[in-house]
Design an enzyme around this catalytic site. Sequence first.
Site, short mmCIF file in Angstrom:
data_model
loop_
_atom_site.label_atom_id
_atom_site.label_comp_id
_atom_site.label_asym_id
_atom_site.label_seq_id
_atom_site.Cartn_x
_atom_site.Cartn_y
_atom_site.Cartn_z
N HIS A 53 0.83 -1.10 0.04
CA HIS A 53 -0.01 0.13 0.00
C HIS A 53 1.03 1.15 -0.04
O HIS A 53 2.20 1.21 -0.33
CB HIS A 53 -1.01 -0.08 1.03
CG HIS A 53 -0.20 -0.11 2.51
ND1 HIS A 53 0.63 0.33 3.11
CD2 HIS A 53 -0.37 -1.16 3.50
CE1 HIS A 53 0.95 0.15 4.20
NE2 HIS A 53 0.62 -0.82 4.41
N GLY A 55 1.90 2.97 2.39
CA GLY A 55 3.28 2.99 3.29
C GLY A 55 4.43 2.13 2.79
O GLY A 55 5.44 2.81 2.90
N HIS A 56 4.02 1.09 1.89
CA HIS A 56 5.26 0.59 1.51
C HIS A 56 5.71 1.42 0.38
O HIS A 56 7.13 1.46 0.04
CB HIS A 56 4.74 -0.95 0.83
CG HIS A 56 4.22 -1.60 1.85
ND1 HIS A 56 2.81 -2.15 2.05
CD2 HIS A 56 4.84 -2.51 2.84
CE1 HIS A 56 2.68 -2.89 3.10
NE2 HIS A 56 3.85 -3.26 3.65
N LYS A 168 4.88 2.97 11.97
CA LYS A 168 3.39 2.35 12.61
C LYS A 168 3.77 1.25 13.61
O LYS A 168 3.03 1.31 14.72
CB LYS A 168 2.69 2.18 11.51
CG LYS A 168 1.17 1.71 12.23
CD LYS A 168 0.32 1.02 10.87
CE LYS A 168 0.81 -0.50 10.41
NZ LYS A 168 0.55 -1.40 11.75
N ASP A 169 4.69 0.35 13.12
CA ASP A 169 5.17 -0.76 14.06
C ASP A 169 6.27 -0.39 14.86
O ASP A 169 7.12 -0.98 14.61
CB ASP A 169 5.40 -2.04 13.08
CG ASP A 169 4.07 -2.40 12.28
OD1 ASP A 169 3.11 -2.94 12.72
OD2 ASP A 169 4.03 -2.23 11.10
N VAL A 194 2.33 6.53 7.18
CA VAL A 194 1.53 6.83 6.25
C VAL A 194 0.10 6.77 6.66
O VAL A 194 -0.29 5.48 7.01
CB VAL A 194 1.80 6.38 4.74
CG1 VAL A 194 0.94 6.99 3.72
CG2 VAL A 194 3.21 6.61 4.33
N ARG A 205 -3.68 -5.03 7.10
CA ARG A 205 -4.96 -5.67 7.80
C ARG A 205 -6.27 -4.58 7.68
O ARG A 205 -7.23 -5.24 7.79
CB ARG A 205 -4.73 -5.84 9.18
CG ARG A 205 -3.48 -6.51 9.45
CD ARG A 205 -3.36 -7.03 11.00
NE ARG A 205 -2.04 -7.90 11.34
CZ ARG A 205 -2.39 -9.39 11.48
NH1 ARG A 205 -3.65 -9.77 11.22
NH2 ARG A 205 -1.20 -10.01 11.45
#
Length: 298
Positions: A53, A55-56, A168-169, A194, A205
């Site tokens: 997505h 973010g990637h 995020k993680d 993002v 997810r």
Amino acid sequence: MIEEPEVAGGGRTRAPDAPTDGPLVVRSRAELAAALARAPRPLGLVPTMGWLHAGHRSLIARARADSATVAVSIFVNPRQFGSPADLDRYPRNEARDLAICAEEGADLVWAPGVDDVFPAGFDTAVRVGAVSQPLEGAARPGHFEGVATVVAVLFGLVRPDRAYFGMKDAQQLRVIARMATDLALATVVPCPTVREADGLAMSSRNVHLAPAERAAAAILRRALVAGRSLWEAGERDAEAIRAIVRGVVAGEPLARLEYVSLADDTTLLELERVDGTALLSLAARFGDTRLIDNVVLG
């Protein structure tokens, strides 16, 4: 671009559904080694589990800006899932992922099978210490051991100069950075989260959320912003900040809160007072989908 190498056995190195001008796709360890042997340095690696997505995309773009060669791995790691059902439920679409890698300028994609990552007889686990134990480590026993083990294998095979991970993680980022530093494996580059227009952190997810759950999930960002605003207003009592976050989430009936944490940004030990940089994080379920998010204070 990396030239397509000759591989013993004549195996295909470019996926049949990959764009013709896209990245070189390799499956086995041997194909990967052959491709890396002629890859210009420095090499930036973006480890993923697929279902890419925005973010990637941002991670690949950052690696592209820093690196002569950009490699992306796509591997759904069975060792970091708590149940076979959760593993089976993880979304997959390799053709779409390869198209995104091509659009973002990746040079190489390693998309191995389980036996290529964990060959027969594999009997090693990598365990990172204290930073892996609270929060997600407590909620998902064995998760970070699975993450650290697969990333150690990936770093050992690819030998990247830099590896790019999203913020995020947050705990995963700290676990991997600790391992990479301790074992002298690679430089870990943290990259900003993002978000969707309503503030929900992008996650693979999110696709599992029903429409009502998706709308409700925006409460997580609003709750974190409320906690940060209280801190910005001068509040330093950690429990007061946690309480306002819990209160905001409680206002959303579809959210089932698992935890709210306000911890030291380095050790992830819970704080009584916020006198330095701190990590405000939370986890909640919406239906069967578990989401996490965080914000750094300081």
